[in-house]
Design an enzyme around this catalytic site. Structure first.
Site, mmCIF file in Angstrom:
data_model
loop_
_atom_site.group_PDB
_atom_site.id
_atom_site.type_symbol
_atom_site.label_atom_id
_atom_site.label_comp_id
_atom_site.label_asym_id
_atom_site.label_seq_id
_atom_site.Cartn_x
_atom_site.Cartn_y
_atom_site.Cartn_z
ATOM 1 N N ASP A 1 0.854 -1.180 0.000
ATOM 2 C CA ASP A 1 0.000 0.000 0.000
ATOM 3 C C ASP A 1 0.892 1.233 0.000
ATOM 4 O OD1 ASP A 1 -2.189 -1.627 0.002
ATOM 5 O OD2 ASP A 1 -2.700 -1.344 2.107
ATOM 6 N N GLU B 1 -14.022 -4.421 -2.273
ATOM 7 C CA GLU B 1 -13.856 -4.216 -0.828
ATOM 8 C C GLU B 1 -15.180 -4.578 -0.176
ATOM 9 O OE1 GLU B 1 -12.745 -0.089 -0.556
ATOM 10 O OE2 GLU B 1 -10.826 -0.422 -1.541
#
Lengths: 218, 281
Positions: free
Chosen positions: B11, B130
């Site tokens: 990330d 998600e």
């Protein structure tokens, strides 16, 4: 010794990531350029035909760019050609993708799609995986695969595979979920892989290096 | 046989590698290229970079990270976060990505998926989902790191993506992400059974024992790992110094470490092989 390095053209027909192919060529010291220019391709000492994506769209792009004849002529004149992934499939006679499309017809055979179900089991398509390559009847000793051991893992991304008519051109085989298929071919000045050597770590890069050495491109 | 892929997930925020919990509360862990190189040398099967802030003015640093990585790392690279148009996709592919990962834009504009798969080939287009489990047990798809509610049912959305022939799907359990509690097997196995393209499971791995389970029971084709690997990297490279922004105290305190049993890619792969799961070693 003042000699210019031989020129390798990575054929750009607007499909796929050519950056990584160029990067691999640079890493091993080839003088490679990316081009879709007919003249550059005609003047090249060796060609790389990469590609990810759809067979029909690829052939349409090659035709629109007027590259079909120059590629065939280059191979006919004995220039080395390295096909990768879709670039392997394009060398064949035809594809069963979306009906039937004609390929470059440099090697006899058909492109087939992985079935959604094989041996009564659902299989994931595309195959996006590292898979083993092993030898067919051809030996690897003097080929670009000279540093590759039997059952080495290579990186594959594809929904279609080649089914060559001439068994003699099959260099490597692989097995996806029980289905054995041709993952690499070699025929005269043509060498091509279904897997992506430029994405198969250091072993994959050795294939570029050895292709360049064998063809005196360094 | 099929081999599974182990994919370190990095990330990115600006120039840094960060890690959050439930995709939030980001903390700086270090320089992305250090981690990427380490994972490549350890035999990672692929790398996934996600720009978790994805603000336009920081986009250049993501491109820099990708092109630097692609120069010396010869495994597939997937890049996602904030990609909203064909030209955004083109730019990251040109920077050296092999695949792009869409989420928000895919939900807001499914036509983008159709155009992108046609232009770049299905296998280049990965879509991230998600997922958050609602109180009534339903799984809903979110965007923007689990912040924006879309009302889309995860399973219906996964099937639609499969029909649109995306290359593969990454499913993140936001509830489990960064917690180390283990994967959401109910979520992952159901999505995998509904789709015909490969599924990458993400969110929740806290120890190596979680991984064979998500492959065997969850039927995942690949596993994306963040904290589990990053904490191991930090353990092994404690002396590394780099320019960091934000919460570096967190690193020194190692507050989160007790939840995790960090392990290396080698540990994980040997463990998979012991459990009769094939992977590249």
């Amino acid at each position: 010794m003042g000699d210019f390095k031989k020129k390798v053209v990575i054929i750009d027909y607007n499909l796929g990531n050519l950056f990584s192919v160029k990067q691999a060529c640079d890493t091993v010291g080839m003088n490679a350029i990316i081009s879709s220019d007919k003249k550059e391709i005609e003047e090249a000492d060796a060609l790389i035909l990469p590609g990810v994506g759809a067979f029909i769209e690829a052939m349409t792009n090659l035709e629109n760019l007027k590259l079909v004849e120059p590629i065939k002529n280059a191979v006919g004149n004995g220039k080395p050609l390295f096909g990768i992934c879709l670039g392997l499939q394009l060398l064949f006679t035809k594809s069963e993708e979306f009906g039937s499309g004609e390929g470059l017809n440099l090697i006899d055979g058909v492109i087939r799609k992985f079935p959604a179900i094989y041996n009564e089991r659902k299989i994931k398509v595309p195959q996006i995986a590292w898979n083993k390559i092993y030898s067919s009847k051809q030996h690897w000793g003097n080929s670009p695969l000279s540093e590759i051991e039997e059952n080495e893992f290579m990186y594959f991304v594809h929904s279609y595979y080649v089914d060559p008519t001439e068994e003699s051109c099959v260099m490597t085989l692989s097995n996806y979920e029980g289905l054995e298929y041709c993952s690499g071919i070699s025929k005269n000045n043509i060498f091509a892989t279904q897997f992506h050597p430029e994405k198969s770590a250091e072993k994959g890069i050795s294939i570029y290096r050895n292709w360049a050495i064998i063809n005196n491109l360094l | 046989m099929k081999t599974v892929r182990i994919i370190p997930r990095l990330d990115i925020k600006g120039p840094n590698l960060v890690k959050g919990i439930h995709l939030e509360g980001l903390r700086v862990l270090g320089k992305p290229s250090d981690f990427a190189k380490f994972y490549y040398e350890q035999g990672a099967d692929e790398l996934m970079f996600m720009d978790v802030v994805a603000s336009l003015y920081e986009r250049n640093s993501l491109h820099d990270i990708i092109s630097e990585t692609a120069k010396s790392i010869f495994i597939p690279i997937t890049v996602g976060g904030g990609l909203r148009s064909i030209s955004d996709i083109k730019e990251v592919l040109r920077a050296g990505a092999d695949k792009v990962c869409l989420n928000t834009a895919a939900i807001n504009n499914p036509q983008l998926i159709k155009d992108a798969t046609r232009m770049f080939g299905s296998s280049t287009i990965v879509v991230a989902i998600e997922a958050i489990k609602e109180q009534n047990g339903q799984y809903l798809a979110y965007t923007d790191n689990g912040r924006e509610h879309t009302g889309l049912d995860v399973f219906e959305w996964a099937q639609r993506l499969d029909d649109m022939r995306v290359g593969e799907i990454v499913i993140t359990s936001v509830d489990k992400e960064g917690t180390g509690e283990g994967f959401d097997l109910e979520l992952i196995s159901k999505v995998s059974s509904l789709i015909s393209v490969p599924l990458i499971a993400h969110g929740g791995a806290g120890k190596k024992e979680h991984i064979p389970v998500v492959i065997k029971e969850g039927k995942a084709d690949a596993v994306a790992l963040g904290s589990l690997l990053h904490y191991q990297f930090i353990k092994e490279n404690e002396s590394q110094k780099s320019d960091k922004e934000g919460n570096t105290e967190f690193l020194q305190q190692k507050r989160n470490f007790h939840i995790f049993e960090p392990c290396s890619l080698n540990d994980i792969k040997s463990y998979l092989v012991d459990n009769k799961i094939e992977c590249r070693i």
